[in-house]
Enzyme design. Structure first.
Site, PDB file in Angstrom:
ATOM      1  N   ASP A 127      -3.658  19.873 -54.627  1.00 21.68           N
ATOM      2  CA  ASP A 127      -3.618  21.315 -54.820  1.00 21.68           C
ATOM      3  C   ASP A 127      -2.350  21.899 -54.176  1.00 21.68           C
ATOM      4  O   ASP A 127      -2.407  22.902 -53.459  1.00 21.68           O
ATOM      5  CB  ASP A 127      -4.878  21.974 -54.246  1.00 21.68           C
ATOM      6  CG  ASP A 127      -4.991  23.449 -54.645  1.00 21.68           C
ATOM      7  OD1 ASP A 127      -4.339  23.854 -55.628  1.00 21.68           O
ATOM      8  OD2 ASP A 127      -5.725  24.195 -53.966  1.00 21.68           O
ATOM      9  N   ARG A 267      -0.428  31.926 -42.273  1.00 20.35           N
ATOM     10  CA  ARG A 267      -1.011  32.446 -43.512  1.00 20.35           C
ATOM     11  C   ARG A 267      -2.444  31.938 -43.601  1.00 20.35           C
ATOM     12  O   ARG A 267      -2.681  30.743 -43.775  1.00 20.35           O
ATOM     13  CB  ARG A 267      -0.192  31.974 -44.713  1.00 20.35           C
ATOM     14  CG  ARG A 267      -0.760  32.409 -46.062  1.00 20.35           C
ATOM     15  CD  ARG A 267       0.018  31.718 -47.167  1.00 20.35           C
ATOM     16  NE  ARG A 267      -0.436  32.051 -48.503  1.00 20.35           N
ATOM     17  CZ  ARG A 267      -1.485  31.494 -49.120  1.00 20.35           C
ATOM     18  NH1 ARG A 267      -2.249  30.599 -48.502  1.00 20.35           N
ATOM     19  NH2 ARG A 267      -1.792  31.826 -50.359  1.00 20.35           N
ATOM     20  N   ASP A 269      -5.411  31.092 -45.249  1.00 22.38           N
ATOM     21  CA  ASP A 269      -5.695  30.786 -46.643  1.00 22.38           C
ATOM     22  C   ASP A 269      -7.159  31.080 -46.994  1.00 22.38           C
ATOM     23  O   ASP A 269      -8.066  30.732 -46.244  1.00 22.38           O
ATOM     24  CB  ASP A 269      -5.410  29.294 -46.886  1.00 22.38           C
ATOM     25  CG  ASP A 269      -5.570  28.897 -48.332  1.00 22.38           C
ATOM     26  OD1 ASP A 269      -4.855  29.472 -49.169  1.00 22.38           O
ATOM     27  OD2 ASP A 269      -6.403  28.031 -48.628  1.00 22.38           O
ATOM     28  N   GLU A 311      -4.855  36.095 -46.782  1.00 23.01           N
ATOM     29  CA  GLU A 311      -4.766  35.837 -48.218  1.00 23.01           C
ATOM     30  C   GLU A 311      -6.139  36.077 -48.826  1.00 23.01           C
ATOM     31  O   GLU A 311      -6.988  35.198 -48.860  1.00 23.01           O
ATOM     32  CB  GLU A 311      -4.306  34.404 -48.524  1.00 23.01           C
ATOM     33  CG  GLU A 311      -3.958  34.214 -49.989  1.00 23.01           C
ATOM     34  CD  GLU A 311      -4.834  33.240 -50.774  1.00 23.01           C
ATOM     35  OE1 GLU A 311      -4.668  33.149 -52.000  1.00 23.01           O
ATOM     36  OE2 GLU A 311      -5.701  32.569 -50.180  1.00 23.01           O
ATOM     37  N   HIS A 375       2.854  31.728 -55.389  1.00 27.72           N
ATOM     38  CA  HIS A 375       2.892  30.408 -56.021  1.00 27.72           C
ATOM     39  C   HIS A 375       1.668  30.222 -56.901  1.00 27.72           C
ATOM     40  O   HIS A 375       1.547  29.229 -57.591  1.00 27.72           O
ATOM     41  CB  HIS A 375       2.907  29.328 -54.942  1.00 27.72           C
ATOM     42  CG  HIS A 375       1.637  29.329 -54.146  1.00 27.72           C
ATOM     43  ND1 HIS A 375       1.334  30.339 -53.250  1.00 27.72           N
ATOM     44  CD2 HIS A 375       0.574  28.499 -54.151  1.00 27.72           C
ATOM     45  CE1 HIS A 375       0.135  30.085 -52.734  1.00 27.72           C
ATOM     46  NE2 HIS A 375      -0.342  28.980 -53.267  1.00 27.72           N
ATOM     47  N   ASP A 376       0.721  31.171 -56.817  1.00 25.23           N
ATOM     48  CA  ASP A 376      -0.517  31.078 -57.588  1.00 25.23           C
ATOM     49  C   ASP A 376      -0.400  31.867 -58.888  1.00 25.23           C
ATOM     50  O   ASP A 376       0.604  32.495 -59.175  1.00 25.23           O
ATOM     51  CB  ASP A 376      -1.688  31.618 -56.769  1.00 25.23           C
ATOM     52  CG  ASP A 376      -2.150  30.634 -55.707  1.00 25.23           C
ATOM     53  OD1 ASP A 376      -2.016  29.418 -55.924  1.00 25.23           O
ATOM     54  OD2 ASP A 376      -2.650  31.097 -54.671  1.00 25.23           O
ATOM     55  N   ARG A 492      -0.372  26.478 -62.836  1.00 22.79           N
ATOM     56  CA  ARG A 492       0.398  27.178 -61.806  1.00 22.79           C
ATOM     57  C   ARG A 492       1.726  26.478 -61.527  1.00 22.79           C
ATOM     58  O   ARG A 492       2.678  27.091 -61.085  1.00 22.79           O
ATOM     59  CB  ARG A 492      -0.419  27.291 -60.511  1.00 22.79           C
ATOM     60  CG  ARG A 492      -1.619  28.224 -60.638  1.00 22.79           C
ATOM     61  CD  ARG A 492      -2.450  28.254 -59.365  1.00 22.79           C
ATOM     62  NE  ARG A 492      -3.003  26.933 -59.058  1.00 22.79           N
ATOM     63  CZ  ARG A 492      -3.646  26.642 -57.933  1.00 22.79           C
ATOM     64  NH1 ARG A 492      -3.824  27.561 -57.020  1.00 22.79           N
ATOM     65  NH2 ARG A 492      -4.117  25.423 -57.721  1.00 22.79           N
TER      66      ARG A 492
HETATM   67  C1  GLC Z   1      -5.165  29.737 -51.829  1.00 24.94           C
HETATM   68  C2  GLC Z   1      -3.849  29.113 -52.246  1.00 24.94           C
HETATM   69  C3  GLC Z   1      -4.038  28.334 -53.494  1.00 24.94           C
HETATM   70  C4  GLC Z   1      -5.069  27.287 -53.260  1.00 24.94           C
HETATM   71  C5  GLC Z   1      -6.361  27.880 -52.682  1.00 24.94           C
HETATM   72  C6  GLC Z   1      -7.227  26.820 -52.109  1.00 24.94           C
HETATM   73  O1  GLC Z   1      -5.612  30.643 -52.748  1.00 24.94           O
HETATM   74  O2  GLC Z   1      -2.895  30.131 -52.423  1.00 24.94           O
HETATM   75  O3  GLC Z   1      -2.841  27.771 -53.945  1.00 24.94           O
HETATM   76  O4  GLC Z   1      -5.378  26.667 -54.476  1.00 24.94           O
HETATM   77  O5  GLC Z   1      -6.109  28.749 -51.611  1.00 24.94           O
HETATM   78  O6  GLC Z   1      -6.717  26.356 -50.872  1.00 24.94           O
HETATM   79  C1  GLC Z   2      -7.161  31.714 -54.719  1.00 23.83           C
HETATM   80  C2  GLC Z   2      -6.802  31.106 -56.037  1.00 23.83           C
HETATM   81  C3  GLC Z   2      -6.819  32.137 -57.098  1.00 23.83           C
HETATM   82  C4  GLC Z   2      -8.168  32.781 -57.099  1.00 23.83           C
HETATM   83  C5  GLC Z   2      -8.478  33.313 -55.751  1.00 23.83           C
HETATM   84  C6  GLC Z   2      -9.836  33.836 -55.697  1.00 23.83           C
HETATM   85  O1  GLC Z   2      -6.211  32.670 -54.366  1.00 23.83           O
HETATM   86  O2  GLC Z   2      -5.551  30.545 -55.994  1.00 23.83           O
HETATM   87  O3  GLC Z   2      -6.586  31.547 -58.331  1.00 23.83           O
HETATM   88  O4  GLC Z   2      -8.193  33.807 -58.037  1.00 23.83           O
HETATM   89  O5  GLC Z   2      -8.382  32.326 -54.779  1.00 23.83           O
HETATM   90  O6  GLC Z   2     -10.013  34.567 -54.530  1.00 23.83           O
END
Ligand code: GLC
Ligand code: GLC
Length: 614
Positions: A127, A267, A269, A311, A375-376, A492
């Protein structure tokens, strides 16, 4: 509350006083989260112990940084701030290569560099690094932890803060904890959500949403021995079980380890997902906030320079919930991101304008990270109720936006790729590089202006603007990324190009697209750094009375910067009534022209004005 563990320590500014104040907050939060859990007392002691040892091991350099940040807690609000992010391997062949790119980062004006997760990962699909096998080792293809430390030092020496991810909602399924859990070790089974039958998974899945339906339906995956394990994202990313206080302690240890490598922005995540509860969506629950506050408290003790970036790509009300000085000081602004794209597709700024008017303000001591794209995928996370107020049906509108940006819509300038279409819900998102999404790939005449318009918003609405490095020279989709089998199923990657060497080489040549994008971007960046009005996040929306023209002011002691941006493909007028209060002479900064506003103005297609008093 009396708690003798914190008595008689320190005077207010040093470690001991932080320990006293934040240690108390930490134990209060853990008490709230874990109630009468039998392992609570042990976890409190362990967490406080971690904070102490971690501080003891913190380098003199980083302690000096701590002192400077504590003396200037609003440092990240400066209009000098500019962020960039990249994949170490794709952009520079690895962590050491990034150090060699520092002269370029200075040329661009970066003060913040987010290196996409460089940690050890499983073979094959990881991922993009978000399946972490060890938080203390790097992917050997990228370098070593010592390289990362050296990069952080070198960046810091140039006034650039290193940001990395804390992928703390889940580990890779080959992380040591996961391997021991899979082997049946009861201590580590409790680190994850593991069930022998479908009863619990069925019960949870009745109310959770599917994040990566292309990978697996629901929130659970089944192991070879029949065990069901929670995996919100890919089957090889197992969600940690934070209802077990030992998990909090273990992850706090990993976090402080990273802090001591010289990470300045962490960050955070996938924050919405960290707490699960039966009968709920298991997203954005109150305990998720308490956990972040507990991580924040321990960080304030042991690594006070480090900030958290949330995030949360969710409903705007929920995004806001994470942004507090005692939780995450920074947050991505996915609403402004999504609505920038929305306005460019519809040539209608009303939704974006209403977001700036009503959803832009943040608590003191916090800031947005404003980006054009990450990047998403781009997800359409605006509030249905905001759309409804403008007479827009959210479901139909999202379908339109997906069609538009994947180029299916007649006359669309965009070349994006669909991501995670879910036939059950009709939901989908879009992948792609900025320039391809905005018409450079399809040869649309407005492409360059649109790219600059999109970035001008991220650069001028406040907080930290963030550039996907390569966008500043107009990088396009990289379809060859999908040739690797482990990437083929994840669109992506199209938007995660290799270092566009040719475009960078052309960046000083005004006869090339790369040169045109770069010189105009540089101009915007220079102006942002020059005008203090761009600092902080205060913003007043300015209704232009023309649905193709966005308006806002960034106030300042010497008068505001007035911003006008035309998302339309033709000349647009703003009538005198809208600008009645803006009498006298002004200067338009981008074109260096004197202008008047009061009598009404006309903007060319996709034109942006940044206007100040001369
Ligand atoms: C966040 C990241 C994404 C990843 C997901 C699971 O959303 O930006 O790229 O797939 O977390 O870790
Ligand atoms: C992460 C994923 C994105 C999804 C989101 C949901 O950022 O990368 O695709 O929509 O999580 O919260």
């Amino acid at each position: 509350m009396t708690d003798e563990r914190f008595d008689g320590l320190g005077d207010g500014t040093d470690f001991e006083s932080r320990f006293r104040v934040e240690g108390r907050r930490l134990t209060r939060l853990l008490g709230e989260i874990y109630g009468d859990h039998p392992a609570l007392a042990e976890a409190e002691e362990a967490a406080l112990g971690l904070a102490r040892t971690s501080w003891r091991e913190r380098s003199a350099d980083l302690r000096d940084l701590d002192r400077r940040r504590l003396a200037d807690p609003g440092w990240f609000q400066s209009n000098d701030m500019l962020g960039g992010f990249c994949y170490a391997d794709l952009y520079a062949g690895g962590i050491a290569g990034l150090r060699e790119r520092i002269p370029y980062f200075r040329e661009l004006g970066l003060t913040y560099l987010h290196v996409m997760p460089p940690f050890a990962v499983p073979e094959g699909n990881s991922d993009g690094g978000y399946a972490v096998s060890s938080y203390r080792e790097l992917d050997p293809r990228l370098g070593t932890m010592a390289d990362l430390r050296r990069l952080g030092e070198a960046l810091r020496g140039e006034g650039i803060s290193l940001a990395v991810d804390f992928v703390f909602n889940h580990t890779a399924s080959d992380h040591e904890w996961a391997r021991r859990a899979a082997a049946g070790d009861p201590v580590f089974r409790d680190f994850y959500w593991m069930f022998d039958s479908r009863d619990q998974p069925d019960a949870f899945e009745a109310t959770t949403r599917e994040i990566f339906p292309d990978d697996h339906p629901g929130s659970f995956v089944q192991l070879d021995d029949g065990t069901w394990v929670w995996a919100s994202f890919h089957s090889f990313q197992w969600d940690l079980n934070y209802s077990n206080p030992a998990v909090f302690v273990a992850m706090a240890g990993e976090m402080l380890f990273l802090a001591n490598q010289g990470v300045e922005v962490l960050r955070m995540d996938a924050v919405p997902f960290i707490w699960k509860q039966l009968g709920t969506s298991s997203e954005n629950l109150p305990q998720a906030h308490l956990l972040l506050q507990a991580f924040n408290a321990i960080c304030r003790i042991a690594a006070p320079a480090m900030l958290f970036l949330s995030e949360a790509i969710v409903h705007p009300d929920d995004v806001l919930g994470y942004v507090r000085p005692d939780e995450c000081q920074l947050s991505y602004n996915p609403l402004q991101m999504a609505l920038t794209w929305e306005a460019l597709a519809t040539r209608d700024v009303r939704l974006l304008q209403s977001a700036l008017a009503e959803r832009h303000a943040l608590p003191a001591g916090t800031a947005w990270v404003n980006y054009v794209r990450s990047h998403d995928d781009i997800g359409w996370t605006f509030a249905d109720e905001d759309a409804a107020r403008l007479g827009i049906d959210a479901y139909g509108h999202r379908r339109f936006l997906n069609d538009y940006y994947t180029g299916r819509f007649e006359g669309s300038f965009a070349r994006g790729v669909a991501f995670q279409f879910n036939p059950k819900t009709g939901d989908s998102r879009v992948s792609g590089a900025t320039a391809s999404l905005l018409g450079l790939e399809s040869g649309d005449a407005g492409a360059l202006d649109r790219i600059l318009l999109a970035y001008s918003l991220a650069l001028s609405t406040g907080g930290i603007p963030l550039i996907f490095l390569g966008d500043e020279v107009g990088q396009l989709n990289d379809y060859s990324q999908l040739e690797l089998p482990e990437r083929a199923g994840d669109s992506r990657w199209v938007g995660r190009p290799r270092y566009p060497a040719r475009k960078y080489a052309e960046r000083s040549d005004p006869s090339t697209d790369a040169g045109r994008v770069y010189s105009r971007m540089r101009r915007l960046i220079a102006l942002r750094k020059q005008y203090a009005q761009f600092a902080g996040g205060e913003l007043r929306a300015l209704e232009t009375g023309n649905r193709r023209v966005l308006g806002y002011e960034r106030p300042g002691p010497d008068g505001p910067v007035v911003v006008l941006a035309n998302v339309g493909d033709d000349l647009e007028h703003v009538e005198p009534e809208a600008l009645a209060e803006l009498g006298g002479e002004w200067t338009e900064l981008i074109s260096r022209r004197p202008v008047e506003l009061q009598g009404g103005v006309t903007l060319a297609a996709h034109e942006v004005w940044w206007v100040v008093r001369p």
